[in-house]
Scaffold this motif. Structure first.
Motif, short mmCIF file in Angstrom:
data_model
loop_
_atom_site.label_atom_id
_atom_site.label_comp_id
_atom_site.label_asym_id
_atom_site.label_seq_id
_atom_site.Cartn_x
_atom_site.Cartn_y
_atom_site.Cartn_z
N LEU A 207 0.83 -1.20 0.00
CA LEU A 207 0.00 0.00 0.00
C LEU A 207 0.87 1.25 0.00
N ARG A 208 1.91 1.26 0.82
CA ARG A 208 2.80 2.43 0.88
C ARG A 208 3.59 2.58 -0.41
N ILE A 209 4.04 1.46 -0.97
CA ILE A 209 4.76 1.53 -2.25
C ILE A 209 3.86 2.07 -3.35
N GLY A 210 2.62 1.57 -3.40
CA GLY A 210 1.67 2.04 -4.43
C GLY A 210 1.36 3.51 -4.29
N ALA A 211 1.16 3.98 -3.04
CA ALA A 211 0.87 5.40 -2.82
C ALA A 211 2.04 6.27 -3.26
N LEU A 212 3.26 5.84 -2.96
CA LEU A 212 4.43 6.62 -3.36
C LEU A 212 4.57 6.67 -4.88
N VAL A 213 4.38 5.53 -5.53
CA VAL A 213 4.50 5.49 -6.99
C VAL A 213 3.45 6.37 -7.64
N VAL A 214 2.21 6.31 -7.16
CA VAL A 214 1.12 7.11 -7.73
C VAL A 214 1.41 8.60 -7.57
N ASN A 215 1.87 9.01 -6.39
CA ASN A 215 2.12 10.43 -6.14
C ASN A 215 3.30 10.95 -6.94
N VAL A 216 4.38 10.15 -7.05
CA VAL A 216 5.52 10.57 -7.86
C VAL A 216 5.11 10.70 -9.33
N ALA A 217 4.36 9.71 -9.82
CA ALA A 217 3.89 9.77 -11.21
C ALA A 217 2.99 10.97 -11.44
N ALA A 218 2.12 11.27 -10.46
CA ALA A 218 1.21 12.42 -10.60
C ALA A 218 1.98 13.73 -10.67
N VAL A 219 2.99 13.87 -9.81
CA VAL A 219 3.79 15.10 -9.82
C VAL A 219 4.51 15.27 -11.15
N LEU A 220 5.16 14.21 -11.63
CA LEU A 220 5.89 14.30 -12.90
C LEU A 220 4.94 14.57 -14.07
N TYR A 221 3.80 13.91 -14.06
CA TYR A 221 2.85 14.09 -15.16
C TYR A 221 2.34 15.52 -15.22
N ILE A 222 1.92 16.06 -14.08
CA ILE A 222 1.39 17.43 -14.07
C ILE A 222 2.48 18.43 -14.43
#
Length: 273
Positions: A207-222
């Motif tokens: 769960l923590r790994i998934g949350a970190l990956v999603v947030n990093v991807a969201a920051v880079l994408y935006i």
């Protein structure tokens, strides 16, 4: 069956929200978007490019034509709104937790008594399933909350409430596709990344790994897709890209070189001339 190819976001959006038609005041531009049919005039949709029978939704100078989301911009909007839904859900859950902590302060004695009296009753069942109370992180967390001072709980509730409100503000900005919302989302999410990394050093969970990956991807994408903080040309390049995707401006750009010099409109954006 004929292969349809990738999803046509323009047609899909028009099917859900309706077409967007516009009648430019300039005759030379209007004729590029108008067609005559046996059942009446038809106007070309600025989003999908199809001709729609009936009166246009709006009229006016070409420079006042609406800039609609088309193609990749529609896909980007969908991704941002999915992120906004996640922020809304998280914000509401955090606010619920803040209310729970605040409400607990006034019923602390009863909760503590129930915890101390009822928890031992579960020990025989816990022993059968191999659940050791002494090693349970959940039990330790509950005990820590119960033993905390009233003022500490108040600060915890205030912190949770503030975080929940920030999540809701971020969700609103992303849902409305506002540029301030994109900046807000990048800054707020980036500030939380060190905490998520620290939590992984304490204990690694999927769960923590998934949350970190999603947030990093969201920051880079935006950052990259919206050209924030001057990246990839910054706001000027982003605005020019939006103008270039406007069908009306594409039509004007394709037609204007053939117009007499006196009919060219110097007020149009550079990308449309």
């Amino acid at each position: 069956m004929r292969y349809q190819g990738p999803v046509d976001w323009n047609l899909r959006t028009c099917a859900r929200r309706g077409h967007v038609t516009y009648a430019p005041a300039e005759d030379a531009y209007r004729e590029r978007l108008e067609a005559t049919t046996p059942v009446g005039p038809a106007w070309r949709c600025l989003r999908c490019g199809d001709f729609v029978i009936g009166e246009p939704h709006a009229r006016g100078p070409a420079e006042d034509a609406p800039i609609v989301l088309r193609g990749r911009a529609l896909r980007d909007a969908l991704i941002l709104r999915l992120l906004s839904v996640e922020r809304f859900v998280k914000g509401l859950l955090v606010l619920a937790a803040a209310y729970g902590v605040f409400h607990f302060r006034s019923h602390r004695d009863g909760v503590e008594r129930a915890f101390n009296e009822d928890l031992p009753l579960l020990r025989p069942f816990a022993d059968k399933i191999g659940w050791r109370f002494e090693d349970s992180a959940m039990i330790h967390t509950i005990r820590t909350v119960i033993e905390a001072e009233s003022r500490t709980l108040l600060w915890v509730a205030a912190g949770l409430a503030l975080y929940g409100v920030l999540q809701l503000v971020e969700g609103i900005g992303l849902w409305l596709l506002k540029r301030w919302g994109e900046y807000f989302a990048v800054v707020a999410t980036s500030l939380g990344l060190p905490v998520e990394i620290y939590e992984l050093t304490e204990k690694v969970t999927w769960l923590r790994i998934g949350a970190l990956v999603v947030n990093v991807a969201a920051v880079l994408y935006i950052l990259l897709s919206k050209r924030l903080f001057g990246l990839r040309g910054g706001h000027a390049a982003y605005a020019a890209e939006r103008h270039e995707t406007s069908l009306l401006e594409v039509e004007i750009a394709a037609h204007e070189p053939t117009l007499p010099r006196g009919l060219r409109d110097p007020k149009l954006p550079v990308g449309a001339r």
